[in-house]
Every structure is written in C-alpha cells, then in structure tokens.
Design an enzyme around this catalytic site. Structure first.
Site, PDB file in Angstrom:
ATOM      1  N   HIS A   2      31.700 -18.923 -49.618  1.00  0.00           N
ATOM      2  CA  HIS A   2      32.830 -19.725 -49.147  1.00  0.00           C
ATOM      3  C   HIS A   2      32.438 -21.198 -49.091  1.00  0.00           C
ATOM      4  O   HIS A   2      31.294 -21.544 -48.798  1.00  0.00           O
ATOM      5  CB  HIS A   2      33.281 -19.233 -47.770  1.00  0.00           C
ATOM      6  N   GLU A  42      39.635 -20.453 -54.200  1.00  0.00           N
ATOM      7  CA  GLU A  42      40.085 -21.193 -53.028  1.00  0.00           C
ATOM      8  C   GLU A  42      39.784 -22.677 -53.204  1.00  0.00           C
ATOM      9  O   GLU A  42      38.703 -23.140 -52.855  1.00  0.00           O
ATOM     10  CB  GLU A  42      39.376 -20.681 -51.772  1.00  0.00           C
TER      11      GLU A  42
END
Length: 258
Positions: A103, A173
């Site tokens: 992430h 993302e």
C-alpha cells in the site's frame, strides 16, 4: 483457488488503524448474519481488520465463510528477529486468507519498496494466501501522463519470479485519489491504467481491483470501467450499511454486465 480472471466481483475493505476488537467483531458478526452461508451471488467480499482483531474477526465470520478475512501487511520472513512484525504464517494462523501488500502508505511511511513487495508476494504465495498487491502513482506522475508506465513497473517488480500468478490480485489505487484528501476520479481517468494492467496481466492474475475515493454513489460507474474486477474500498465500507450497499451494487453491476 483463483483461476485466471476472477468470475466474481471482488469487494473488500481495509479498516486501516481503526476499530477496536469489539467494533471489528461486531462488524463481522453483522456481516455474517446479513450474508448467510452463501454470501452474495457473483460477489467475493473480503475484510482486512487491524492485526489485533484478525483472529477474532476470522472466528466471527466462521469457517467456510464467503467473506475472506485478511491481514493489512505481513513480513516476508517466516520467523526471526523482526520486532513488531508478523509473518505470513502467523497471519494465516490467525485466520487470514488474503494479505495486502505494498500500500502507498506503507511505501511512504514505512520504507516499503518494490523489492520488499516482491519478497512479500513470494511469501504469501508460498504459504497459500492471496496476495493483494497495491500499486498507484503520485499526483505529479499522473499530471505528466506517466501513470500507466509507473504502475506497470510496480506490478512487474512485484511479480518478478512468480511463475503462477493466478492467486494474485492487483489493486490499482492512485495516490492522488486515496485518503481523506484524495480526489474522486472520473472513470475515464483510470481507464487507461486499468487497460494497461489488463493487457499486461489480465490473463495471468486472479483479478484487477480499483481503490481510491470509492463511494456508494460512484461504485457502479467504477465497476463499469472495462477491466475492473472489483473495488478495494476505504471509509465508505467502514460502516456495515455502506459495505452491504457496495456488495449489492456489485451484484447488480454483474447482472447488468452479463
């Protein structure tokens, strides 16, 4: 076992550093009761609680649950002197069936690199977990028009040396779209990157998800982007009502698409 492009829509959320054990378990129990043993046809949900609540959330969902419990991070070594870390075997022992890797917050604040992402992907696959590999570009990269090349390089590094990637999920993302200050994208803004991921890896991986400023309002449009196999959702899914609404949207979108 995943096989090629996922036949179901993936809808998942990471609680990040929110929810006590009691709050996370209450969410899981309500979700279990709402979905029953069969879940939502055509939709594969997953929930990534904080590590403190992983085992209890997995237990609350129950064995054979249609909802996958997972970890937000795990170390690449099976054991050793890594204070504060948990290993993939430990995450699996706590009930994880999926593990989030790479992430942008891990990259920005905790030194995650393409090299460590690759090691973590290998560890997750070695121990039978589904790696959820996050990728995404900063606003400056997006403004220069280099998004696709940047993201493809991240994914290529993550999958380097992986012979069978059918259990790997990719979560695109864009950094400019995530978090409280993220900007909601137009579907057209992500379409080129998703298309590039689909062309390079679509027949190889288990699915391509989108995450970043996903809401109940825009979920259907984002699911409608060609090549998007699901959504990885933040705040909009932290309330059980929001998560259930997103599952319903995914089920409806799948019916419409078919």
């Amino acid at each position: 076992m995943l096989s090629g492009r996922a036949p179901a829509r993936w809808i998942g959320t990471s609680f990040k550093m929110t929810k006590t054990r009691a709050e996370a378990v209450a969410f899981a129990r309500t979700l279990r009761e709402a979905l029953g043993p069969d879940g939502v046809p055509g939709v594969r949900p997953f929930v990534l609680p904080p590590a403190t609540a992983l085992a209890e959330v997995a237990a609350a969902l129950g064995p054979g649950s249609p909802v996958l419990a997972g970890a937000q991070n795990a170390h690449w070594e099976d054991a050793g002197p890594w204070t504060g870390e948990i290993s993939v075997p430990q995450a699996a022992d706590a009930g994880a069936r999926i593990v989030e890797i790479g992430h942008s917050e891990r990259r920005a604040h905790f030194g995650e690199t393409d090299a460590t992402v690759r090691l973590k992907v290998a560890s997750a696959l070695r121990h039978g977990l589904i790696p959820l590999v996050c990728c995404g570009e900063e606003a400056g990269v997006h403004a220069r028009g280099d998004s696709a090349a940047h993201v493809l390089a991240q994914v290529a590094a993550a999958l380097d040396g992986v012979e069978d990637a059918t259990r790997v999920l990719i979560a695109y993302e864009p950094v400019w779209a995530i978090g409280e200050r993220g900007r909601e994208p137009h579907p057209g803004e992500i379409a080129d990157v998703v298309a590039a991921l689909r062309d390079a890896h679509g027949s190889r991986v288990g699915g391509i998800l989108y995450g970043g400023s996903v809401t109940e309002r825009n979920a259907a449009a984002l699911l409608g982007v060609d090549g998007v196999d699901g959504l990885f959702v933040g705040r909009a899914a932290w309330r059980i009502e929001g998560f259930l609404a997103l599952l319903a949207t995914a089920a409806s979108a799948r019916v419409t698409a078919s």
